[in-house]
Design a protein around this motif. Structure first.
Motif, PDB file in Angstrom:
ATOM      1  N   LEU A 120      32.635  -9.946 -42.876  1.00 43.59           N
ATOM      2  CA  LEU A 120      31.940 -10.643 -41.800  1.00 43.59           C
ATOM      3  C   LEU A 120      32.705 -10.552 -40.490  1.00 43.59           C
ATOM      4  O   LEU A 120      32.126 -10.320 -39.420  1.00 43.59           O
ATOM      5  CB  LEU A 120      31.726 -12.110 -42.182  1.00 43.59           C
ATOM      6  CG  LEU A 120      30.740 -12.381 -43.325  1.00 43.59           C
ATOM      7  CD1 LEU A 120      30.807 -13.845 -43.746  1.00 43.59           C
ATOM      8  CD2 LEU A 120      29.324 -12.015 -42.899  1.00 43.59           C
ATOM      9  N   THR A 121      34.018 -10.732 -40.564  1.00 42.98           N
ATOM     10  CA  THR A 121      34.838 -10.657 -39.360  1.00 42.98           C
ATOM     11  C   THR A 121      34.822  -9.248 -38.775  1.00 42.98           C
ATOM     12  O   THR A 121      34.648  -9.059 -37.560  1.00 42.98           O
ATOM     13  CB  THR A 121      36.278 -11.071 -39.671  1.00 42.98           C
ATOM     14  OG1 THR A 121      36.297 -12.407 -40.194  1.00 42.98           O
ATOM     15  CG2 THR A 121      37.144 -11.020 -38.419  1.00 42.98           C
ATOM     16  N   ALA A 122      35.005  -8.246 -39.645  1.00 35.98           N
ATOM     17  CA  ALA A 122      35.014  -6.864 -39.181  1.00 35.98           C
ATOM     18  C   ALA A 122      33.663  -6.467 -38.582  1.00 35.98           C
ATOM     19  O   ALA A 122      33.601  -5.783 -37.559  1.00 35.98           O
ATOM     20  CB  ALA A 122      35.376  -5.926 -40.335  1.00 35.98           C
ATOM     21  N   VAL A 127      22.590 -10.651 -27.401  1.00 35.59           N
ATOM     22  CA  VAL A 127      22.124 -10.803 -28.786  1.00 35.59           C
ATOM     23  C   VAL A 127      23.210 -10.346 -29.751  1.00 35.59           C
ATOM     24  O   VAL A 127      23.497 -11.012 -30.760  1.00 35.59           O
ATOM     25  CB  VAL A 127      20.815 -10.016 -29.016  1.00 35.59           C
ATOM     26  CG1 VAL A 127      20.491  -9.945 -30.510  1.00 35.59           C
ATOM     27  CG2 VAL A 127      19.667 -10.676 -28.263  1.00 35.59           C
ATOM     28  N   CYS A 128      23.815  -9.205 -29.455  1.00 33.77           N
ATOM     29  CA  CYS A 128      24.893  -8.699 -30.317  1.00 33.77           C
ATOM     30  C   CYS A 128      26.064  -9.669 -30.370  1.00 33.77           C
ATOM     31  O   CYS A 128      26.618  -9.950 -31.446  1.00 33.77           O
ATOM     32  CB  CYS A 128      25.367  -7.333 -29.816  1.00 33.77           C
ATOM     33  SG  CYS A 128      24.252  -5.968 -30.171  1.00 33.77           S
ATOM     34  N   VAL A 135      29.207 -13.873 -33.071  1.00 33.36           N
ATOM     35  CA  VAL A 135      29.774 -15.231 -33.126  1.00 33.36           C
ATOM     36  C   VAL A 135      29.306 -15.958 -34.385  1.00 33.36           C
ATOM     37  O   VAL A 135      30.070 -16.677 -35.031  1.00 33.36           O
ATOM     38  CB  VAL A 135      29.386 -16.031 -31.866  1.00 33.36           C
ATOM     39  CG1 VAL A 135      29.768 -17.502 -32.023  1.00 33.36           C
ATOM     40  CG2 VAL A 135      30.068 -15.438 -30.639  1.00 33.36           C
ATOM     41  N   GLY A 136      28.032 -15.734 -34.747  1.00 28.84           N
ATOM     42  CA  GLY A 136      27.528 -16.321 -35.982  1.00 28.84           C
ATOM     43  C   GLY A 136      28.306 -15.835 -37.191  1.00 28.84           C
ATOM     44  O   GLY A 136      28.638 -16.622 -38.089  1.00 28.84           O
ATOM     45  N   PHE A 137      28.611 -14.540 -37.217  1.00 28.41           N
ATOM     46  CA  PHE A 137      29.417 -13.990 -38.314  1.00 28.41           C
ATOM     47  C   PHE A 137      30.814 -14.606 -38.323  1.00 28.41           C
ATOM     48  O   PHE A 137      31.358 -14.916 -39.386  1.00 28.41           O
ATOM     49  CB  PHE A 137      29.522 -12.470 -38.191  1.00 28.41           C
ATOM     50  CG  PHE A 137      28.326 -11.734 -38.702  1.00 28.41           C
ATOM     51  CD1 PHE A 137      27.836 -11.951 -39.979  1.00 28.41           C
ATOM     52  CD2 PHE A 137      27.673 -10.815 -37.903  1.00 28.41           C
ATOM     53  CE1 PHE A 137      26.727 -11.271 -40.453  1.00 28.41           C
ATOM     54  CE2 PHE A 137      26.563 -10.130 -38.362  1.00 28.41           C
ATOM     55  CZ  PHE A 137      26.085 -10.363 -39.650  1.00 28.41           C
ATOM     56  N   SER A 142      32.304 -16.781 -41.304  1.00 21.03           N
ATOM     57  CA  SER A 142      33.562 -16.314 -41.879  1.00 21.03           C
ATOM     58  C   SER A 142      34.604 -17.430 -41.889  1.00 21.03           C
ATOM     59  O   SER A 142      35.346 -17.610 -42.859  1.00 21.03           O
ATOM     60  CB  SER A 142      34.091 -15.116 -41.084  1.00 21.03           C
ATOM     61  OG  SER A 142      35.381 -14.745 -41.511  1.00 21.03           O
ATOM     62  N   GLY A 143      34.629 -18.208 -40.792  1.00 20.55           N
ATOM     63  CA  GLY A 143      35.565 -19.337 -40.730  1.00 20.55           C
ATOM     64  C   GLY A 143      35.271 -20.403 -41.758  1.00 20.55           C
ATOM     65  O   GLY A 143      36.184 -21.045 -42.297  1.00 20.55           O
TER      66      GLY A 143
END
Length: 317
Positions: free
Chosen positions: A85-87, A126-127, A132-134, A138-139
């Protein structure tokens, strides 16, 4: 029964305070309690009943090992999800600039210049919003395991051995992803060089040249971030044990992070990437030179590497 309860508390004290462990302790206590009541009803004394119950249910070594491995496996699964998710969020942040770059290629018969710019900026935001949602999700996966930092916890020898085997099996995959990721970042300018050598006077070709650079960098950075985060999850588990424990012979002597003796350098590096991101966005929005501002990322990575190697201490000594 108080003796049995205290015995269980001591036996489970080294295990993490998770729902799985609590459930296992509760179920074992119920079985011990039922056996104790059965023995008392058969005429056994309190001490005799407790002795028999502990002799039959008191060997928790196998249970502890199993729970330790389950916890380690769950941690590694969540860490792999967090790494992906972070990547992927980082990849989206880099690819977000494709919107403003390719918006210039929209035919004027389909959209006015202002509309084209709006489409490009919309794609950008949008990207970033999805990224940020990912990052947030992830957090949340990471916060689930925050007790590993706050509470004393160690893993047994068999679990440590299992983790090190998983780490060794991932070594070749890690090396491949890291190598390919670095190669993509190095070769990112090759498509632009080839396209520019064609001397094609086209807005689309110029945009494609800059876009391919971003795509190469985005994929390369994705591979590097993903594999490094996944690899570090093995080290985090192994570093839970001190060197004096049976499972600690596999533990690294450091936490995998770079430490800085100079407090000023440490403070600067703690906000380094946030500052780079902010600088990139400000520069891009002020100049709208999205085909040029991407260069800040490889330059920032080089500076970060130099600072870590010259001023950092990866062993925390």
């Amino acid at each position: 029964m108080e003796t049995i309860k205290n015995y269980l508390e001591n036996m489970f004290s080294h295990l993490p305070n998770t729902p799985e462990v609590q459930k296992a302790k509760y179920e074992l206590y119920q079985m011990m309690e039922d056996k104790y009541n059965e023995l008392i009803s058969e005429g056994k004394s309190d001490n005799e009943a407790i002795g028999i119950v502990i002799s039959e249910f008191g060997n928790l070594d196998e249970l502890a090992d199993s729970l330790g491995r389950e916890t380690a496996a769950a941690f590694l699964r969540d860490s792999a999800k967090q790494a992906y998710l972070t990547a992927f969020g980082v990849l989206l942040c880099i690819l977000a600039s494709l919107g403003p770059i390719f918006s210039e290629c929209i035919p004027r018969s389909l959209a006015s210049p202002d509309a084209s710019d709006a489409i490009g900026i919309t794609f950008l935001f949008v990207c970033i919003a999805v990224a940020v949602g990912f990052f947030i999700f992830s957090g949340s996966l990471s916060s689930k395991w925050s007790y590993l930092k706050k509470e004393p916890y160690c893993i047994d020898f068999e679990t440590a051995n299992w983790v090190i085997e998983r780490k060794e099996s991932y070594r070749s995959t890690h090396a491949m992803l890291l190598t390919v990721g670095i190669m993509l970042c190095i070769l990112c300018a090759v498509p632009a060089i080839i396209i520019s050598s064609l001397n094609t006077k086209s807005t689309f070709v110029d945009s494609l040249s800059g876009g391919l650079v971003l795509v190469f960098i985005a994929i390369g950075v994705f591979m590097i971030v993903f594999t490094n985060m996944k690899k570090s999850s093995f080290d985090k588990l192994l570093s839970l044990n001190g060197a004096q424990t049976m499972g600690g012979n596999f533990a690294n002597s450091h936490d995998g992070k770079v430490h800085y003796e100079n407090p000023v350098v440490a403070a600067i590096m703690s906000v380094y990437w946030s500052t780079v991101t902010c600088t990139y966005l400000c520069w891009s929005f002020i100049t709208f030179d999205w085909g040029i501002t991407w260069i800040i990322w490889p330059i920032a990575a080089i500076i970060n590497s130099l600072v870590e190697n010259l001023l950092g201490d990866k062993h925390g000594n």
